[in-house]
Design a protein around this motif. Structure first.
Motif, PDB file in Angstrom:
ATOM      1  N   MET A   1       1.821  55.600  42.271  1.00  0.00           N
ATOM      2  CA  MET A   1       3.271  55.262  42.267  1.00  0.00           C
ATOM      3  C   MET A   1       3.934  55.830  40.722  1.00  0.00           C
ATOM      4  O   MET A   1       3.152  55.571  39.582  1.00  0.00           O
ATOM      5  N   SER A   2       5.011  56.433  40.661  1.00  0.00           N
ATOM      6  CA  SER A   2       5.732  56.742  39.316  1.00  0.00           C
ATOM      7  C   SER A   2       6.345  55.440  38.862  1.00  0.00           C
ATOM      8  O   SER A   2       6.812  54.384  39.661  1.00  0.00           O
ATOM      9  N   ALA A   3       6.286  55.276  37.637  1.00  0.00           N
ATOM     10  CA  ALA A   3       6.839  53.910  37.166  1.00  0.00           C
ATOM     11  C   ALA A   3       8.511  54.299  36.940  1.00  0.00           C
ATOM     12  O   ALA A   3       9.210  53.249  37.225  1.00  0.00           O
ATOM     13  N   ILE A   4       8.693  55.363  36.791  1.00  0.00           N
ATOM     14  CA  ILE A   4      10.271  55.806  36.494  1.00  0.00           C
ATOM     15  C   ILE A   4      10.326  56.993  37.163  1.00  0.00           C
ATOM     16  O   ILE A   4       9.471  58.011  37.048  1.00  0.00           O
ATOM     17  N   GLU A   5      11.371  57.075  37.937  1.00  0.00           N
ATOM     18  CA  GLU A   5      11.833  58.349  38.734  1.00  0.00           C
ATOM     19  C   GLU A   5      13.264  58.617  38.345  1.00  0.00           C
ATOM     20  O   GLU A   5      13.866  57.900  38.826  1.00  0.00           O
ATOM     21  N   LEU A   6      13.649  59.832  38.087  1.00  0.00           N
ATOM     22  CA  LEU A   6      15.202  60.066  37.990  1.00  0.00           C
ATOM     23  C   LEU A   6      15.116  61.508  38.442  1.00  0.00           C
ATOM     24  O   LEU A   6      14.444  62.257  38.534  1.00  0.00           O
ATOM     25  N   ARG A   7      16.009  61.426  39.484  1.00  0.00           N
ATOM     26  CA  ARG A   7      16.410  62.591  40.258  1.00  0.00           C
ATOM     27  C   ARG A   7      17.820  63.037  40.033  1.00  0.00           C
ATOM     28  O   ARG A   7      18.761  62.394  40.576  1.00  0.00           O
ATOM     29  N   ASN A   8      18.162  64.309  39.405  1.00  0.00           N
ATOM     30  CA  ASN A   8      19.338  64.877  39.439  1.00  0.00           C
ATOM     31  C   ASN A   8      20.371  63.856  38.855  1.00  0.00           C
ATOM     32  O   ASN A   8      21.479  63.647  39.174  1.00  0.00           O
ATOM     33  N   VAL A   9      19.862  63.349  37.585  1.00  0.00           N
ATOM     34  CA  VAL A   9      20.889  62.382  37.085  1.00  0.00           C
ATOM     35  C   VAL A   9      21.850  62.965  36.050  1.00  0.00           C
ATOM     36  O   VAL A   9      21.445  64.014  35.247  1.00  0.00           O
ATOM     37  N   THR A  10      23.075  62.781  36.049  1.00  0.00           N
ATOM     38  CA  THR A  10      24.264  63.375  35.244  1.00  0.00           C
ATOM     39  C   THR A  10      25.018  62.485  34.706  1.00  0.00           C
ATOM     40  O   THR A  10      25.391  61.191  35.523  1.00  0.00           O
ATOM     41  N   LYS A  11      25.381  62.287  33.466  1.00  0.00           N
ATOM     42  CA  LYS A  11      26.168  61.301  32.717  1.00  0.00           C
ATOM     43  C   LYS A  11      27.188  61.991  31.775  1.00  0.00           C
ATOM     44  O   LYS A  11      26.674  62.882  31.014  1.00  0.00           O
ATOM     45  N   SER A  12      28.309  61.748  31.961  1.00  0.00           N
ATOM     46  CA  SER A  12      29.461  62.246  31.024  1.00  0.00           C
ATOM     47  C   SER A  12      30.359  61.057  30.417  1.00  0.00           C
ATOM     48  O   SER A  12      30.480  60.086  30.891  1.00  0.00           O
ATOM     49  N   PHE A  13      30.639  61.282  29.169  1.00  0.00           N
ATOM     50  CA  PHE A  13      31.703  60.494  28.642  1.00  0.00           C
ATOM     51  C   PHE A  13      32.904  61.213  28.252  1.00  0.00           C
ATOM     52  O   PHE A  13      33.191  62.119  27.513  1.00  0.00           O
ATOM     53  N   SER A  15      35.041  64.173  28.394  1.00  0.00           N
ATOM     54  CA  SER A  15      34.882  65.639  28.768  1.00  0.00           C
ATOM     55  C   SER A  15      33.560  65.981  28.012  1.00  0.00           C
ATOM     56  O   SER A  15      32.953  67.169  28.471  1.00  0.00           O
ATOM     57  N   HIS A  16      32.782  65.172  27.545  1.00  0.00           N
ATOM     58  CA  HIS A  16      31.507  65.396  26.940  1.00  0.00           C
ATOM     59  C   HIS A  16      30.291  65.046  27.930  1.00  0.00           C
ATOM     60  O   HIS A  16      30.242  63.837  28.306  1.00  0.00           O
ATOM     61  N   VAL A  17      29.734  66.045  28.432  1.00  0.00           N
ATOM     62  CA  VAL A  17      28.498  65.995  29.291  1.00  0.00           C
ATOM     63  C   VAL A  17      27.157  65.544  28.379  1.00  0.00           C
ATOM     64  O   VAL A  17      26.763  66.382  27.968  1.00  0.00           O
ATOM     65  N   ALA A  18      26.723  64.247  28.559  1.00  0.00           N
ATOM     66  CA  ALA A  18      25.550  63.790  27.635  1.00  0.00           C
ATOM     67  C   ALA A  18      24.410  64.182  28.402  1.00  0.00           C
ATOM     68  O   ALA A  18      23.436  64.571  27.707  1.00  0.00           O
ATOM     69  N   VAL A  19      24.261  64.078  29.753  1.00  0.00           N
ATOM     70  CA  VAL A  19      23.109  64.428  30.377  1.00  0.00           C
ATOM     71  C   VAL A  19      23.279  65.091  31.703  1.00  0.00           C
ATOM     72  O   VAL A  19      24.349  64.600  32.484  1.00  0.00           O
ATOM     73  N   THR A  20      22.619  66.278  31.862  1.00  0.00           N
ATOM     74  CA  THR A  20      22.921  67.176  32.999  1.00  0.00           C
ATOM     75  C   THR A  20      21.831  67.508  34.042  1.00  0.00           C
ATOM     76  O   THR A  20      20.772  67.987  33.622  1.00  0.00           O
ATOM     77  N   ASP A  21      22.032  67.080  35.293  1.00  0.00           N
ATOM     78  CA  ASP A  21      20.983  67.086  36.199  1.00  0.00           C
ATOM     79  C   ASP A  21      19.594  67.216  35.951  1.00  0.00           C
ATOM     80  O   ASP A  21      18.608  67.958  36.119  1.00  0.00           O
ATOM     81  N   LEU A  22      19.490  65.632  35.416  1.00  0.00           N
ATOM     82  CA  LEU A  22      17.899  65.451  34.816  1.00  0.00           C
ATOM     83  C   LEU A  22      17.123  64.810  35.910  1.00  0.00           C
ATOM     84  O   LEU A  22      17.408  63.973  36.500  1.00  0.00           O
ATOM     85  N   SER A  23      15.751  65.418  35.920  1.00  0.00           N
ATOM     86  CA  SER A  23      14.935  65.031  36.899  1.00  0.00           C
ATOM     87  C   SER A  23      13.577  64.662  35.930  1.00  0.00           C
ATOM     88  O   SER A  23      13.255  65.623  35.267  1.00  0.00           O
ATOM     89  N   LEU A  24      12.977  63.535  36.327  1.00  0.00           N
ATOM     90  CA  LEU A  24      11.701  63.529  35.420  1.00  0.00           C
ATOM     91  C   LEU A  24      10.946  62.493  36.480  1.00  0.00           C
ATOM     92  O   LEU A  24      11.490  61.495  37.008  1.00  0.00           O
ATOM     93  N   SER A  25       9.716  62.484  36.034  1.00  0.00           N
ATOM     94  CA  SER A  25       8.896  61.274  36.631  1.00  0.00           C
ATOM     95  C   SER A  25       7.746  60.801  35.764  1.00  0.00           C
ATOM     96  O   SER A  25       6.970  61.723  35.091  1.00  0.00           O
ATOM     97  N   PRO A  55      24.602  55.976  35.764  1.00  0.00           N
ATOM     98  CA  PRO A  55      24.887  57.544  35.896  1.00  0.00           C
ATOM     99  C   PRO A  55      26.109  57.907  36.827  1.00  0.00           C
ATOM    100  O   PRO A  55      26.389  57.146  37.945  1.00  0.00           O
ATOM    101  N   ASP A  56      26.713  59.003  36.328  1.00  0.00           N
ATOM    102  CA  ASP A  56      27.867  59.549  37.479  1.00  0.00           C
ATOM    103  C   ASP A  56      27.330  60.007  38.928  1.00  0.00           C
ATOM    104  O   ASP A  56      27.914  60.044  39.680  1.00  0.00           O
ATOM    105  N   SER A  57      26.101  60.578  38.571  1.00  0.00           N
ATOM    106  CA  SER A  57      25.496  61.080  40.094  1.00  0.00           C
ATOM    107  C   SER A  57      23.956  61.143  39.804  1.00  0.00           C
ATOM    108  O   SER A  57      23.414  60.969  38.536  1.00  0.00           O
TER     109      SER A  57
END
Lengths: 303, 336
Positions: A1-13, A15-25, A55-57
Motif C-alpha cells: 500500500m502506498s503511504a501517500i498517493e496524489l492523483r492529478n492534483v492542481t493548486k492555484s493562488f 492567477s499563479h498556478v503553484a502545482v499542475t496536475d501532479l501525480s505521485l505515489s 487542492p483545487d482539483s
C-alpha cells in the motif's frame, strides 16, 4: 500500500498556478526526497498532503484513505519555518505537541528524545533561549515524539551544523528502519543522494523526476567525463562532441552529446596534451538538478 | 474532545500564568476608577484666591443684597471651623454705576479687566428683574467670566439675588414678609423603597430610603466589571492568534487539530479567562462590600444572570474578533 498517493492534483493562488496536475505515489516505509528550486511548489504540495491547503482539483490519499477522513494523528509534520511557543519551556512544549496526537507515555518519550538529541539540560529552559539549531532539533522531536507512521519534514537540515546534521540523519534512518515512512524536502543534494530511496523533483509546479536515484541517473546515461590534463581547460575548447565544460581547476567536467563517442574525444585530447585521468561518470543529483532548473534550462525554455 | 480540552488548557494557562494578567487584574480596576480616586484625593484642594467681581445694577436695589451676602459668607464660611484653615475664596463685590449711553464700551472695559486679572468676573443685573411683566424675555442677570459655564460663583449669586427679588416684590405689593413665611418653604420629595414583611419578625417593616448607591453605584460597578472582563480576555486572545500566525505555530497545530477544534479551544480559553477575572472581581467585591457593611446593596439575584450575559458577550466579541476561518484562509493563500 502506498503511504501517500496524489492523483492529478492542481493548486492555484489567484492567477499563479503553484502545482499542475501532479501525480505521485510514496511507497510505505521508504525515505522519499522532495527536491526542487525555490518557488517550485514543494511546500505547497506538502501542505496539501497535510490538509493545511486544499487542492483545487485531484485527489490525495493517505494510507489508502481519503485525506479528509484520514486521521492526522498518524502524520508528523515539521514545517520549514519553526513553529514553537517561544515562552514555553522546551519539555512542556514537546509534551503539548506530542500529546495532541498521542498522549500515551508522552513524558517518558519526550525525555528519551531529549536525551537522544543532547537537549536534556535545556529541557526546563524557555524555547526563546535556544539557538536556531537547537530549536530545529526541538521541532524535530515535536514531530516524531508521537510515533507517527508518516513523517513529513520540510527542509529539516537547514541551519544545522554538520554534527547535528548527522544526528538528525541518523534519527531519520532509524525511524525508517522501524517502518516509518519519511518524506523530506531539501536543497542539499548530497543528503538526498545518501538518504533517499526515491527522489521526486518538482519544477514550476510540475513533476520532472520521480524514481530511484539510479533510475534517474540512468536517464542521463554516461554523458559526463571527468578529465585531468597537463595543460588544463584551454586545450579542451572546440572539440566536437563536447556540449559543456565545467572547470574545477585540476579537473574538468565535460558533458558530451548523445551522439559523441568518448573514445574519439579521448583521442583528440591526447593529441593536444598529456592526459592524467579520463573517467566516464554518471551525473550527480546536483548536476541533474542544475540541468533541469538551472540558468541554461531557463534559457532553453525562453528559446 | 481530548484535543480541544488539551489546547484549551494550554491557552488558559498561557493567559493566566503571566505577570501581566495578575498585574492587570489589580491595576485594571484602579485605572478604571482613577477618576474617582483622583476626585477623592483632590476634593479638598480648592483655589482659595479671593475673587473680585464687579456688579452693574440697573435697578439700583439688588446689588446691596449681594454685597451683604458676600460679607456674611466671607465672615462665616471661608475657614474650617476646627482647623481654621482657609477652605474657600472670599468674594469681594465692587459696585459700578451703569453707563447707559455707552453700555457696550463699559462691558468691554470690564472684560479687559478680567483678562488682565484685575477682576475675576462681572455681573449685570437687568432693569426689569424685579417685575418682569411683559418683558420676560429680557429679564436676566448676566454673568461674564473666562469660563462662566461651570463657575461656583455664578451658582452662588443666584440665591442672594433671587432672595432679594422676592422680598422686593413682596414689599412693592405691600405684603409683610412675616405674614407669608410659608410662601418660600420648599418641600422636598423623598424617595423610599417598597414596604415589605420582615422575614425574621413577621411584621411589616418600614420602607428603606432610596439610595444613590442602589440607583447608580451598583449598576456602574457591574458595568465596569463587565467592561473589565471583556478587555482582559479579548486582547489576550488576539495577541495569541497573532503570535501563532506570525511564528508559524498555527501551521504546526493544524497538522494535529482541525480548524474547528483550533478556534473552539481559543474561544473556550477566552471564556475561562473571563470567568477567572470576573470571579476575582465579584467575589472580592462582595467580600469588600460585606466587610464595609453594605451587603444589603449587593444584588445577589442579579449576579448569575450577569455572569451568563457577560460571558455570552465575551464569547460573541471573541467570535467577532477572531473569525473562524481567518487563520486557515491566510495559510491557504500563502504560496511557496
Amino acid at each position: 500500500m502506498s503511504a501517500i498517493e496524489l492523483r492529478n492534483v492542481t493548486k492555484s493562488f489567484g492567477s499563479h498556478v503553484a502545482v499542475t496536475d501532479l501525480s505521485l505515489s510514496v511507497p510505505e516505509g521508504c525515505v522519499y526526497g522532495f527536491i526542487g528550486p525555490n518557488g517550485s511548489g514543494k511546500t505547497t504540495t506538502l501542505r496539501m498532503i497535510m490538509n493545511i491547503l486544499y487542492p483545487d482539483s485531484g485527489e490525495i490519499r493517505i494510507f489508502g484513505e481519503s485525506i479528509r477522513s484520514s486521521r492526522c494523528d498518524r502524520i508528523g509534520y515539521m514545517p520549514e519555518e519553526r513553529g514553537l511557543y517561544q515562552r514555553m519551556k522546551v519539555r512542556d512544549v514537546l509534551i503539548f505537541f506530542g500529546g495532541l496526537k498521542n498522549d500515551h507515555n508522552i513524558k517518558s518519550r519526550v525525555d528519551q528524545w531529549l536525551e537522544r538529541m543532547d537537549l536534556t539540560k535545556w529541557a526546563y529552559q524557555k524555547v526563546e533561549t535556544l539557538s536556531k539549531g537547537m530549536s530545529q532539533k526541538v521541532q524535530f522531536i515535536a514531530t516524531v515524539v508521537s510515533q507517527p507512521k508518516l513523517i513529513i519534514l520540510d527542509e529539516p537540515f537547514t541551519g544545522l551544523d554538520p554534527v547535528n546534521n548527522e544526528v538528525l540523519k541518523d534519527a531519520v534512518l532509524e525511524l525508517q528502519d522501524q517502518g516509518t515512512t519519511v518524506i523530506f524536502s531539501t536543497h542539499d543534494m548530497n543528503m538526498a543522494e545518501r538518504m533517499c530511496d526515491f527522489i521526486f523533483m518538482i519544477f514550476k509546479g510540475q513533476k520532472v523526476l520521480d524514481g530511484t536515484l539510479i533510475s534517474i541517473q540512468d536517464r542521463y546515461a554516461n554523458d559526463t567525463i571527468h578529465v585531468q590534463t597537463e595543460q588544463g581547460v584551454h586545450v579542451l575548447n572546440h572539440i566536437e562532441g563536447i556540449d559543456k565544460i565545467n572547470d574545477y581547476g585540476n579537473v574538468q567536467e565535460l558533458r558530451i552529446t548523445s551522439a559523441a563517442d568518448p573514445q574519439v574525444i579521448l583521442k583528440t585530447i591526447m593529441e593536444r596534451t598529456r592526459v592524467y585521468s579520463f573517467n566516464l561518470v554518471k551525473p550527480s543529483l546536483h548536476d541533474i538538478f542544475i540541468r533541469i532548473a538551472g540558468v541554461e534550462a531557463r534559457g532553453n525554455n525562453h528559446a | 474532545m481530548r484535543k480541544i480540552l488539551r489546547y484549551t488548557r494550554r491557552e488558559y494557562m498561557a493567559a493566566v500564568k503571566t505577570k501581566g494578567f495578575i498585574i492587570g487584574l489589580i491595576l485594571a480596576p484602579i485605572m478604571m476608577s482613577g477618576g474617582m480616586i483622583a476626585f477623592l484625593l483632590l476634593k479638598d484642594r480648592v483655589d482659595t484666591t479671593d475673587k473680585r467681581i464687579a456688579v452693574i445694577d440697573h435697578t439700583g436695589r439688588v446689588a446691596q443684597a449681594l454685597v451683604a451676602a458676600a460679607e456674611y459668607r466671607n465672615i462665616n464660611e471661608l475657614h474650617n471651623k476646627s482647623s481654621g484653615k482657609k477652605i474657600k475664596p472670599a468674594y469681594l463685590i465692587e459696585q459700578i454705576q451703569a453707563d447707559s449711553l455707552h453700555i457696550s464700551k463699559q462691558l468691554l472695559e470690564l472684560s479687559d479687566r478680567v483678562r488682565q486679572n484685575d477682576l475675576y468676573a462681572f455681573a449685570v443685573i437687568g432693569p426689569h428683574v424685579i417685575h418682569p411683566g411683559q418683558n420676560e424675555k429680557n429679564v436676566s442677570v448676566a454673568f461674564y467670566a473666562r469660563s462662566a459655564a461651570m463657575d461656583d460663583m455664578r451658582d452662588w449669586i443666584m440665591w442672594p439675588v433671587n432672595d432679594r427679588l422676592r422680598k422686593l416684590r413682596l414689599a412693592d405689593a405691600g405684603i409683610e414678609e412675616s405674614a407669608v413665611a410659608d410662601l418660600f418653604y420648599w418641600v422636598n420629595v423623598e424617595g423610599l423603597n417598597l414596604i415589605s414583611v420582615d422575614k425574621n419578625t413577621g411584621t411589616i417593616s418600614d420602607a428603606r430610603k432610596a439610595s444613590p448607591v442602589d440607583a447608580l453605584v451598583v449598576p456602574i460597578a457591574i458595568m465596569m466589571i463587565l467592561f473589565l472582563m471583556i478587555m482582559m480576555s479579548v486582547p489576550g486572545m488576539l495577541t495569541s492568534v497573532m503570535e501563532e500566525k506570525t511564528q508559524h505555530i498555527a501551521e504546526v497545530l493544524l497538522g494535529s487539530i482541525t480548524p474547528f477544534e483550533f478556534m473552539l479551544s481559543k474561544l473556550l480559553a477566552g471564556v475561562a479567562v473571563s470567568l477567572t477575572s470576573s470571579g476575582v472581581y465579584i467575589i472580592g467585591g462582595v467580600m469588600a462590600v460585606t466587610y464595609m457593611g453594605f451587603e444589603e446593596y449587593i444584588p445577589f439575584h442579579v449576579l448569575p444572570w450577569f455572569w451568563c450575559i457577560c460571558h455570552s458577550l465575551s464569547l460573541c466579541l471573541d467570535l467577532f474578533r477572531q473569525p473562524w476561518d481567518r487563520p486557515v484562509v491566510k495559510l491557504k493563500t500563502r504560496s511557496r
